[in-house]
Write a protein that holds these residues in place. Structure first.
Motif, PDB file in Angstrom:
ATOM      1  N   ARG A 158       0.873  -1.182   0.000  1.00 12.28           N
ATOM      2  CA  ARG A 158       0.000   0.000   0.000  1.00 12.28           C
ATOM      3  C   ARG A 158       0.907   1.228   0.000  1.00 12.28           C
ATOM      4  O   ARG A 158       1.653   1.455   0.948  1.00 12.28           O
ATOM      5  CB  ARG A 158      -0.910   0.000   1.231  1.00 12.28           C
ATOM      6  CG  ARG A 158      -1.916  -1.138   1.279  1.00 12.28           C
ATOM      7  CD  ARG A 158      -2.733  -1.062   2.566  1.00 12.28           C
ATOM      8  NE  ARG A 158      -3.795  -2.058   2.608  1.00 12.28           N
ATOM      9  CZ  ARG A 158      -3.648  -3.277   3.094  1.00 12.28           C
ATOM     10  NH1 ARG A 158      -2.476  -3.668   3.570  1.00 12.28           N
ATOM     11  NH2 ARG A 158      -4.665  -4.115   3.105  1.00 12.28           N
ATOM     12  N   TYR A 159       0.795   2.033  -1.063  1.00 18.01           N
ATOM     13  CA  TYR A 159       1.708   3.170  -1.226  1.00 18.01           C
ATOM     14  C   TYR A 159       1.080   4.166  -2.178  1.00 18.01           C
ATOM     15  O   TYR A 159       0.620   3.796  -3.257  1.00 18.01           O
ATOM     16  CB  TYR A 159       3.045   2.658  -1.778  1.00 18.01           C
ATOM     17  CG  TYR A 159       4.012   3.726  -2.240  1.00 18.01           C
ATOM     18  CD1 TYR A 159       4.562   4.633  -1.343  1.00 18.01           C
ATOM     19  CD2 TYR A 159       4.405   3.795  -3.579  1.00 18.01           C
ATOM     20  CE1 TYR A 159       5.469   5.598  -1.764  1.00 18.01           C
ATOM     21  CE2 TYR A 159       5.309   4.742  -4.011  1.00 18.01           C
ATOM     22  CZ  TYR A 159       5.838   5.643  -3.100  1.00 18.01           C
ATOM     23  OH  TYR A 159       6.737   6.593  -3.520  1.00 18.01           O
ATOM     24  N   VAL A 163       8.326  10.832   4.888  1.00 19.79           N
ATOM     25  CA  VAL A 163       6.954  10.540   5.328  1.00 19.79           C
ATOM     26  C   VAL A 163       6.169   9.789   4.256  1.00 19.79           C
ATOM     27  O   VAL A 163       5.099   9.259   4.537  1.00 19.79           O
ATOM     28  CB  VAL A 163       6.194  11.822   5.759  1.00 19.79           C
ATOM     29  CG1 VAL A 163       6.860  12.467   6.956  1.00 19.79           C
ATOM     30  CG2 VAL A 163       6.041  12.799   4.610  1.00 19.79           C
ATOM     31  N   ASN A 164       6.697   9.700   3.037  1.00 16.14           N
ATOM     32  CA  ASN A 164       6.036   8.947   1.975  1.00 16.14           C
ATOM     33  C   ASN A 164       6.544   7.523   1.835  1.00 16.14           C
ATOM     34  O   ASN A 164       5.822   6.677   1.283  1.00 16.14           O
ATOM     35  CB  ASN A 164       6.186   9.670   0.639  1.00 16.14           C
ATOM     36  CG  ASN A 164       5.078  10.682   0.397  1.00 16.14           C
ATOM     37  OD1 ASN A 164       3.953  10.302   0.097  1.00 16.14           O
ATOM     38  ND2 ASN A 164       5.386  11.956   0.545  1.00 16.14           N
ATOM     39  N   VAL A 220       2.505  -1.249   4.544  1.00 19.36           N
ATOM     40  CA  VAL A 220       1.842   0.065   4.513  1.00 19.36           C
ATOM     41  C   VAL A 220       2.919   1.138   4.540  1.00 19.36           C
ATOM     42  O   VAL A 220       3.564   1.367   5.563  1.00 19.36           O
ATOM     43  CB  VAL A 220       0.888   0.245   5.709  1.00 19.36           C
ATOM     44  CG1 VAL A 220       0.197   1.598   5.636  1.00 19.36           C
ATOM     45  CG2 VAL A 220      -0.132  -0.885   5.761  1.00 19.36           C
ATOM     46  N   TYR A 221       3.109   1.790   3.401  1.00 21.92           N
ATOM     47  CA  TYR A 221       4.210   2.745   3.256  1.00 21.92           C
ATOM     48  C   TYR A 221       3.672   4.152   2.995  1.00 21.92           C
ATOM     49  O   TYR A 221       2.882   4.374   2.083  1.00 21.92           O
ATOM     50  CB  TYR A 221       5.126   2.332   2.099  1.00 21.92           C
ATOM     51  CG  TYR A 221       5.856   1.036   2.349  1.00 21.92           C
ATOM     52  CD1 TYR A 221       7.109   1.027   2.954  1.00 21.92           C
ATOM     53  CD2 TYR A 221       5.283  -0.182   2.007  1.00 21.92           C
ATOM     54  CE1 TYR A 221       7.779  -0.164   3.197  1.00 21.92           C
ATOM     55  CE2 TYR A 221       5.944  -1.373   2.244  1.00 21.92           C
ATOM     56  CZ  TYR A 221       7.197  -1.365   2.841  1.00 21.92           C
ATOM     57  OH  TYR A 221       7.843  -2.547   3.083  1.00 21.92           O
ATOM     58  N   GLY A 222       4.118   5.072   3.804  1.00 21.56           N
ATOM     59  CA  GLY A 222       3.812   6.464   3.569  1.00 21.56           C
ATOM     60  C   GLY A 222       2.549   6.959   4.245  1.00 21.56           C
ATOM     61  O   GLY A 222       1.682   6.191   4.687  1.00 21.56           O
ATOM     62  N   ALA A 223       2.454   8.298   4.310  1.00 22.58           N
ATOM     63  CA  ALA A 223       1.388   8.970   5.049  1.00 22.58           C
ATOM     64  C   ALA A 223       0.002   8.626   4.528  1.00 22.58           C
ATOM     65  O   ALA A 223      -0.909   8.316   5.305  1.00 22.58           O
ATOM     66  CB  ALA A 223       1.615  10.479   4.984  1.00 22.58           C
ATOM     67  N   ARG A 276       0.521   8.864  16.957  1.00 22.07           N
ATOM     68  CA  ARG A 276       0.424   7.403  17.002  1.00 22.07           C
ATOM     69  C   ARG A 276       1.174   6.761  15.836  1.00 22.07           C
ATOM     70  O   ARG A 276       1.838   5.726  16.003  1.00 22.07           O
ATOM     71  CB  ARG A 276      -1.040   6.974  17.007  1.00 22.07           C
ATOM     72  CG  ARG A 276      -1.662   7.063  18.398  1.00 22.07           C
ATOM     73  CD  ARG A 276      -3.159   7.149  18.371  1.00 22.07           C
ATOM     74  NE  ARG A 276      -3.805   5.981  17.796  1.00 22.07           N
ATOM     75  CZ  ARG A 276      -5.120   5.860  17.675  1.00 22.07           C
ATOM     76  NH1 ARG A 276      -5.918   6.831  18.082  1.00 22.07           N
ATOM     77  NH2 ARG A 276      -5.651   4.767  17.153  1.00 22.07           N
ATOM     78  N   LEU A 277       1.087   7.368  14.660  1.00 23.17           N
ATOM     79  CA  LEU A 277       1.844   6.839  13.527  1.00 23.17           C
ATOM     80  C   LEU A 277       3.347   6.944  13.782  1.00 23.17           C
ATOM     81  O   LEU A 277       4.106   6.004  13.505  1.00 23.17           O
ATOM     82  CB  LEU A 277       1.467   7.589  12.245  1.00 23.17           C
ATOM     83  CG  LEU A 277       0.091   7.287  11.667  1.00 23.17           C
ATOM     84  CD1 LEU A 277      -0.216   8.206  10.488  1.00 23.17           C
ATOM     85  CD2 LEU A 277      -0.007   5.822  11.228  1.00 23.17           C
ATOM     86  N   ALA A 278       3.786   8.074  14.299  1.00 20.69           N
ATOM     87  CA  ALA A 278       5.210   8.236  14.598  1.00 20.69           C
ATOM     88  C   ALA A 278       5.653   7.262  15.679  1.00 20.69           C
ATOM     89  O   ALA A 278       6.789   6.779  15.667  1.00 20.69           O
ATOM     90  CB  ALA A 278       5.493   9.672  15.028  1.00 20.69           C
ATOM     91  N   ALA A 279       4.756   6.942  16.613  1.00 22.31           N
ATOM     92  CA  ALA A 279       5.110   6.070  17.735  1.00 22.31           C
ATOM     93  C   ALA A 279       5.406   4.641  17.296  1.00 22.31           C
ATOM     94  O   ALA A 279       6.153   3.927  17.967  1.00 22.31           O
ATOM     95  CB  ALA A 279       3.982   6.070  18.774  1.00 22.31           C
TER      96      ALA A 279
END
Length: 250
Positions: free
Chosen positions: A60-61, A172-173, A181-184, A206-209
């Motif tokens: 997923r990108y 971030v992408n 699952v890759y990227g924002a 949460r994503l950064a964590a």
């Protein structure tokens, strides 16, 4: 014939490193203006899935410009991963020293207690992680040291040839936020059912964590560790001055 072939090979041998340098510079210059269709890490994960007999695996990108991503997410990854990102030139030597001291304490404590080592700290910058994820591989043993050498070279190149905003946009992408699952944009859709532009500060945190272990942790259903870490990241985001901090990247 064989002697002539060997002489020709010797004549080209010294040119191979120069060719490698030229190709890597061209690669980085191209990706300054062209969004990548995939990364080296994505290709490696595809290959792993094929070897494991998982033909249904998919990546997923969906690359999105930084302007179409909530500023909360780039702020969150800087707060979590690399707070000196606007100031360093690819390598944060103060962070390296602190990580080494921390890891030595953790190793000594584990040895005294006879327990496994817990949560060693890394000191890779966002620039280094971008270089590794985009161009290289994880590696182990001797190939890991080769990768680290190439990582230094690519980090120098992207810091020299790209503006900071492009490095952050790329990171971030292509960062992995979950298995495949890759990227924002892909992460926002997969975990929160929304566009990356609509991510809140709490969702970005949460994503950064989960970034240190995206296959272990789940941003959609965070356990106690991810919840604590996300709260700490939100505190750091506020301490940096909120999304206005990103103006230092101009």
């Amino acid at each position: 014939m064989s002697g002539g072939w060997k002489r020709r090979l010797r004549g080209w041998w010294w040119k191979l490193p120069l060719l490698g340098i030229a190709l890597s510079v061209a690669q980085v210059l191209l990706l300054r203006v062209v969004d990548p269709p995939l990364s080296a890490f994505m290709l490696a994960r595809w290959g792993q899935a094929a070897l494991e007999g998982d033909p249904g695996y998919r990546v997923r990108y969906d690359f999105r410009p930084l302007a179409r991503i909530s500023p909360q997410l780039p702020l969150a990854v800087i707060a979590s991963e690399d707070q000196n990102f606007p100031r360093h030139h690819g390598f944060d030597f103060d962070a390296i020293e602190k990580a080494q001291a921390h890891n030595e304490r953790m190793l000594a404590r584990a040895e005294r207690r006879g327990t496994p080592v817990r949560r060693l700290r890394g000191a890779s910058t966002i620039s280094q992680q971008t270089a590794k994820n985009l161009f290289l591989w994880q590696g182990s043993g001797p190939t890991r040291w080769l990768r680290k050498g190439l990582e230094v070279w690519y980090t120098v190149l992207i810091e020299t040839l790209w503006p900071k905003r492009r490095i952050l946009e790329m990171y971030v992408n292509i960062a992995e936020f979950g298995d495949g699952v890759y990227g924002a944009q892909a992460a926002a859709r997969r975990f929160f059912g929304k566009d990356a532009q609509a991510l809140s500060a709490a969702e970005a945190a949460r994503l950064a964590a989960v970034l240190p272990s995206p296959k272990r942790y789940d941003a959609a259903h965070p356990g106690p560790y991810v919840q604590r870490r996300a709260q700490a990241i939100q505190g750091q985001m506020a301490a940096l001055g909120g999304t206005g901090f990103l103006r230092t990247l101009e």
